[in-house]
Motif scaffolding. Structure first.
Motif, short mmCIF file in Angstrom:
data_model
loop_
_atom_site.label_atom_id
_atom_site.label_comp_id
_atom_site.label_asym_id
_atom_site.label_seq_id
_atom_site.Cartn_x
_atom_site.Cartn_y
_atom_site.Cartn_z
N GLN A 173 21.70 60.72 46.04
CA GLN A 173 22.42 61.45 44.99
C GLN A 173 23.92 61.13 44.94
N GLN A 174 24.41 60.26 45.79
CA GLN A 174 25.83 59.91 45.78
C GLN A 174 26.17 59.13 44.51
N VAL A 175 27.32 59.40 43.92
CA VAL A 175 27.76 58.69 42.72
C VAL A 175 28.43 57.39 43.12
N VAL A 176 27.98 56.30 42.47
CA VAL A 176 28.52 54.97 42.74
C VAL A 176 28.90 54.29 41.43
N SER A 177 29.69 53.24 41.55
CA SER A 177 30.07 52.40 40.42
C SER A 177 29.35 51.06 40.57
N LEU A 178 28.71 50.60 39.48
CA LEU A 178 28.03 49.31 39.46
C LEU A 178 28.75 48.40 38.48
N THR A 179 29.03 47.17 38.90
CA THR A 179 29.67 46.20 38.02
C THR A 179 28.82 44.94 37.97
N SER A 219 18.01 51.15 30.78
CA SER A 219 18.69 52.15 29.95
C SER A 219 20.16 52.33 30.31
N MET A 220 20.59 51.78 31.44
CA MET A 220 22.00 51.89 31.83
C MET A 220 22.89 50.94 31.03
N GLY A 221 22.29 50.02 30.29
CA GLY A 221 23.06 49.14 29.42
C GLY A 221 23.75 47.97 30.08
N LEU A 222 23.40 47.66 31.31
CA LEU A 222 24.00 46.51 31.99
C LEU A 222 23.30 45.23 31.53
N PRO A 223 24.04 44.12 31.44
CA PRO A 223 23.46 42.86 30.98
C PRO A 223 22.66 42.17 32.09
N ILE A 224 21.49 42.73 32.39
CA ILE A 224 20.64 42.21 33.46
C ILE A 224 19.29 41.80 32.87
N PHE A 225 18.90 40.56 33.13
CA PHE A 225 17.63 40.06 32.62
C PHE A 225 16.77 39.47 33.73
N GLY A 226 17.18 39.68 34.97
CA GLY A 226 16.48 39.18 36.14
C GLY A 226 17.34 39.46 37.35
N PRO A 227 17.00 38.92 38.50
CA PRO A 227 17.82 39.12 39.69
C PRO A 227 19.26 38.67 39.45
N VAL A 228 20.22 39.48 39.88
CA VAL A 228 21.63 39.19 39.66
C VAL A 228 22.46 39.89 40.73
N ALA A 229 23.61 39.34 41.05
CA ALA A 229 24.53 39.98 41.99
C ALA A 229 25.19 41.16 41.31
N VAL A 230 25.31 42.25 42.04
CA VAL A 230 25.92 43.48 41.52
C VAL A 230 26.97 43.96 42.51
N SER A 258 28.76 41.35 35.48
CA SER A 258 29.36 40.56 34.40
C SER A 258 30.50 41.32 33.71
N GLU A 259 31.36 41.92 34.51
CA GLU A 259 32.55 42.65 34.04
C GLU A 259 32.24 43.95 33.30
N LYS A 260 30.98 44.36 33.23
CA LYS A 260 30.63 45.66 32.65
C LYS A 260 30.41 46.63 33.80
N ARG A 261 31.03 47.81 33.70
CA ARG A 261 30.99 48.79 34.79
C ARG A 261 30.37 50.09 34.29
N VAL A 262 29.48 50.66 35.11
CA VAL A 262 28.86 51.95 34.81
C VAL A 262 28.81 52.77 36.09
N GLN A 263 28.64 54.07 35.93
CA GLN A 263 28.46 54.97 37.07
C GLN A 263 27.00 55.40 37.13
N ALA A 264 26.52 55.60 38.35
CA ALA A 264 25.13 56.02 38.55
C ALA A 264 25.03 56.80 39.85
N SER A 265 23.93 57.51 39.99
CA SER A 265 23.64 58.21 41.24
C SER A 265 22.62 57.40 42.04
N VAL A 266 22.81 57.37 43.35
CA VAL A 266 21.86 56.72 44.24
C VAL A 266 20.60 57.58 44.32
N ARG A 267 19.46 56.93 44.18
CA ARG A 267 18.17 57.60 44.32
C ARG A 267 17.38 56.81 45.37
#
Length: 70
Positions: free
Chosen positions: A16-22, A48-59, A24-33
């Motif tokens: 449930q901890q709040v984290v920031s995910l980045t 649904s988080m809207g990050l530009p991910i279409f396969g495995p990628v570094a975050v 390709s220069e797009k940043r969103v906040q999420a909770s750890v589950r």
């Protein structure tokens, strides 16, 4: 963002901890589950988080509130 307990412990994150995910220069906040079905050293990020991910990628992932002290 989902991860297993081992990965969360390594990153010093709590359930449930709040984290920031980045990605390709797009940043969103999420909770750890925590989820036992996620492999070690992997994260699952819903589309649904809207990050530009279409396969495995570094975050880049950072805690936005106090993390687990070890």
């Amino acid at each position: 963002v989902m991860m297993n307990q081992k990965t969360a412990d390594q990153m010093k994150f709590l359930d449930q901890q709040v984290v920031s995910l980045t990605v390709s220069e797009k940043r969103v906040q999420a909770s750890v589950r925590l989820n036992t079905e996620i492999p070690d050293d992997c994260l699952v990020i819903p589309r649904s988080m809207g990050l530009p991910i279409f396969g495995p990628v570094a975050v880049k992932i950072q805690a936005l509130e106090p993390s687990l002290d070890k």
